[in-house]
Design an enzyme around this catalytic site. Structure first.
Site, PDB file in Angstrom:
ATOM      1  N   ASP A 281       0.866  -1.172   0.000  1.00 49.70           N
ATOM      2  CA  ASP A 281       0.000   0.000   0.000  1.00 49.70           C
ATOM      3  C   ASP A 281       0.911   1.233   0.000  1.00 49.70           C
ATOM      4  O   ASP A 281       2.138   1.127   0.104  1.00 49.70           O
ATOM      5  CB  ASP A 281      -0.959  -0.006   1.189  1.00 49.70           C
ATOM      6  CG  ASP A 281      -2.179   0.859   0.905  1.00 49.70           C
ATOM      7  OD1 ASP A 281      -2.117   1.695  -0.023  1.00 49.70           O
ATOM      8  OD2 ASP A 281      -3.200   0.720   1.591  1.00 49.70           O
TER       9      ASP A 281
HETATM   10  C1  BGC Z   1      -4.986   3.217   0.113  1.00 51.11           C
HETATM   11  C2  BGC Z   1      -5.129   2.193  -0.986  1.00 51.11           C
HETATM   12  C3  BGC Z   1      -4.994   2.867  -2.329  1.00 51.11           C
HETATM   13  C4  BGC Z   1      -3.644   3.540  -2.387  1.00 51.11           C
HETATM   14  C5  BGC Z   1      -3.334   4.196  -3.717  1.00 51.11           C
HETATM   15  C6  BGC Z   1      -3.738   4.062  -0.057  1.00 51.11           C
HETATM   16  O1  BGC Z   1      -3.725   5.139   0.815  1.00 51.11           O
HETATM   17  O2  BGC Z   1      -4.972   2.553   1.357  1.00 51.11           O
HETATM   18  O3  BGC Z   1      -6.366   1.533  -0.862  1.00 51.11           O
HETATM   19  O4  BGC Z   1      -5.170   1.944  -3.361  1.00 51.11           O
HETATM   20  O5  BGC Z   1      -3.590   4.526  -1.373  1.00 51.11           O
HETATM   21  O6  BGC Z   1      -4.069   5.340  -3.912  1.00 51.11           O
END
Ligand code: BGC
Length: 749
Positions: A281
């Site tokens: 993530d």
């Molecule tokens: C979130 C993810 C997301 C990623 C990219 C993160 O802060 O937890 O779910 O896909 O950002 O934007």
């Protein structure tokens, strides 16, 4: 052009190689292409493929990195011309011409916004979930996005957690079915089709169980619960061919998912044989330092890669430290190769080597009539009718004037919900606009916003609202949450209506007119008082672009509610976690009353019966999982099982008659629950095992049959082996998780 040289070499060598002629021809060729390419890469180029960067503001230095082969994937870049430009840098100006993989969060629609996933889950309809994802992919791929970070399949049992909006709710089986449907929608039959996107099952694992519902918080999920409740949707995703998986931010029992070798290697790769990409993530590699799990960025990079994380999202630990770690012998080159193989395999599967560019001259599909219509149907199917006293709904011919009141009646931005980067409010149709445009010639619509937004506390226009309510035959109040109040990092400790919205409903009630309350929100709210004050209640979640027309048609009976709650609604926050399939306690609750005020003075210790309940909230929630009314009524009769005693390989046929006993053609979500009466470990009070949407005309009766494989009753018991345990089972079929026809059967081995 370097890419053509490369493709020519790859194609030639592939054709010369034996063994790629059987049914596995395509994947065999891909494997050969991957090996060919890998054998030509320097360590730096390999690590470059493992590096995903944010492309929001690309500059010259960024372009240089692409040319140097130091970036494998970019997220948050969506202008097609810019994407074609950077793709040409990668394909024509980097040494090996490996195309970039462009990613973005396309969560519940790209331009045409569908209901939030929690709303889609209320439809219990995998077809509309799949269709919504197909449409999102069709729109997003036109802008060059070939990888989305969806579906989110975190089991969510805490409405304080803002990301519950992005989930399919509290149930493992429902989540599994809908997540697989979403993956199929995004990926289509063939990932190499330019209108297909790689899906991403996220977040592995347990992110929704954040302590106290506070985002990013620790979780404490023991392995048995992990395997019985949280992992099954991910395993189903892998079986369905989901191309990628994202690790979660949280630590479970002290181990951040991004550095969890047991999860990423033992379960994902060895047990499930996943051959796609595992991505972190956002900065979750570097955040292992903040967790205090890694000493510094270099240590975090080592932990993540050795645990089995292929690609790092944005935090630069891999690109900065992996080379040194390899030189120092702390990371083996075979570990790096394994990760790069997974990434290259995905790029070949997506057809990026053959088709790296976007065709910008195609007719735009965004907001097409077909897409808007699908979004409207999805919204209709997501609405849950929670109350309808005296059949206030649908509105009848005697209604001549409608007072539309409240901050969510005309909030085009907020009704789209969380995680909307690309949908535009200019294309959103609000309930107020829809009611005026679609029904304005048959009823008089008078409107007062009363509060500017959901958190507004200014009551200065309440008088006007009350005045309007007095002049109307029916009052429809639109309340709820702005979109920003749910979603990532938007947890709430208090999930009652914000601002002065409850006061507004109290005020309007003084008009003594039939009162319909429509909630638009990203989560279950504690709305006991508001429900009591209302004659009818429609829960519309954040319904997306076409929420307005969908609500208008439902209020007027052109469509009939069919949604059911995918998540339990608590009476008050203190009941959380509250979910239907909790384990059986030794002292189960036996009623539904609130006892606090009935306790006699100086009562004896045991006077209240010693069962599992809250003195001040009683035994049950406000609304149970699976609950939802219709404008019609459904009767369940004549439950018959094909056999009362079965072995573990058998399939149980469960049949019953379903009758539409009301006046509207309508759809019922029939639900089948099973209780394992005795287990080697304590079992849930019941579990959803099957469901189906059935549409019936007024007066129509249909025989419904489910075929329940006994194998679906397997679970991880005392010896942590996945198997069916023999014994007695209760079975219930009905229109929600609490009421229905019951019977029993037994399983012998
Ligand atoms: C979130 C993810 C997301 C990623 C990219 C993160 O802060 O937890 O779910 O896909 O950002 O934007």
């Amino acid at each position: 052009m370097r890419i053509f040289k490369l493709v020519a070499i790859v194609v030639f060598t592939t054709l010369m190689m034996p063994g790629c002629n059987g049914p596995e021809k395509v994947s065999c060729k891909i494997e050969q292409n991957v090996e060919q390419l890998l054998s030509r890469m320097t360590l730096r180029e390999k690590i470059g493929q493992m590096n995903q960067l944010n492309g929001r503001r690309p500059d010259e230095a960024f372009f240089e990195q692409i040319k140097n082969g130091e970036i494998g994937s970019i997220l948050n870049i969506e202008q097609p011309e810019l994407i074609n430009h950077i793709q040409s840098l990668a394909v024509n100006e980097s040494r090996l011409g490996i195309p970039l993989l462009i990613a973005r969060d396309v969560i519940h629609g790209y331009k045409t916004i569908f209901p939030i996933p929690l709303g889609q889950a209320a439809s219990f309809n995998p077809d509309i979930v799949q269709e919504g994802a197909r449409i999102a992919a069709a729109e997003a791929t036109q802008d060059g996005i070939r990888w989305t970070f969806a579906p989110m399949m975190d089991i969510s049992r805490d409405p304080r957690w803002g990301r519950i909006a992005e989930s399919f709710g509290e149930d493992t089986y429902l989540t599994e079915v809908l997540a697989v449907a979403m993956i199929r929608g995004f990926q289509g039959d063939d990932l190499s089709n330019p209108s297909s996107m790689a899906a991403c099952a996220k977040h592995l694992i347990g992110y929704g169980a954040a302590e106290g519902g506070k985002d990013y918080n620790s979780t404490y999920i023991p392995e048995r619960q992990l395997r019985n409740v949280y992992l099954p949707p991910f395993e189903a995703a892998v079986k369905a061919g989901c191309a990628t998986i994202m690790t979660s931010f949280n630590d479970n029992d002290g181990i951040p998912a991004t550095g969890n070798r047991f999860l990423l290697r033992d379960i994902l790769r060895k047990e499930w044989r996943f051959d796609g990409v595992v991505v972190s993530d956002w900065a979750s590699v570097k955040e292992m330092v903040v967790h205090g799990f890694s000493a510094d960025d270099k240590d975090a990079a080592m932990t993540a890669i050795n645990a089995g994380l292929d690609m790092e999202m944005v935090s630069l630990c891999y690109i900065r430290h992996l080379e040194t770690l390899v030189e120092e012998g702390k990371v083996s080159i075979s570990t790096i190769d394994e990760a790069v193989r997974n990434i290259l395999r995905l790029k070949f599967r997506l057809g990026l080597f053959d088709n790296p560019y976007i065709e910008t001259d195609k007719t735009r599909l965004a907001y097409s009539e077909e897409h808007l219509q699908a979004a409207k149907i999805a919204a209709e199917e997501s609405f849950v009718l929670l109350k309808n006293n005296n059949n206030v709904l649908p509105l009848n011919d005697r209604v001549k004037t409608i007072a539309v009141i409240g901050p969510m009646a005309d909030a085009p931005h907020d009704q789209m919900g969380t995680w909307v980067f690309d949908g535009e409010k200019e294309h959103t149709v609000t309930p107020l606009t829809a009611l005026r445009e679609m029904y304005g010639n048959q009823v008089n619509i008078i409107y007062e916003e009363a509060l500017k937004f959901s958190r507004d506390k200014d009551k200065s226009r309440f008088n006007k609202a009350l005045d309007l309510a007095r002049r109307a035959d029916v009052v429809i109040v639109f309340v709820g949450e702005e979109s920003i109040l749910s979603g990532e990092a938007h947890s709430l400790a208090d999930i009652s209506l914000q601002g002065a919205q409850t006061d507004l409903i109290r005020e309007i009630k003084k008009a003594k007119k039939p009162l319909v309350t429509v909630f638009m929100a990203g989560r279950p709210l504690t709305i006991g008082e508001e429900v009591d004050l209302s004659d009818a209640v429609l829960y519309a979640w954040h319904p997306g672009t076409m929420g307005g027309p969908a609500i208008a048609d439902m209020l007027f009976g052109k469509s009939v509610p069919s949604g059911k709650l995918p998540v339990t609604f608590p009476k008050m926050v203190g009941q959380i976690p509250v979910y239907y399939n909790h384990n059986r306690t030794g002292r189960p609750a036996r009623g539904n009353e609130v006892l606090l005020d009935e306790i006699p003075l100086e009562a004896r210790q045991s006077s209240l019966g010693n069962t599992s309940y809250y003195l001040d909230a009683g035994f049950g929630p406000l609304f149970h999982f699976g609950f939802g009314l219709s404008y019609t009524t459904f009767d369940y009769e004549n439950l018959i099982l094909s056999s009362l005693e079965l072995d573990a390989n058998a399939v149980l046929e469960v049949s019953f008659n379903l009758t539409n006993s009301g006046a509207f053609e309508a759809t019922e979500v029939v639900q089948l629950y099973v209780t394992d009466l005795v287990g080697s470990t304590v079992r849930p009070v019941k579990e959803l095992k099957e469901f189906r949407r059935v549409s019936l005309k007024p007066g129509e009766t249909r025989k419904i049959s489910f075929h329940l494989p006994i194998a679906s009753l397997a679970f991880y018991g005392i010896d942590m082996e996945y198997k069916v345990e023999p014994g007695m089972f209760n079975l219930m079929v009905g229109g929600n998780s609490q009421e229905g026809l019951m019977t029993q059967f037994s399983v012998c081995l």
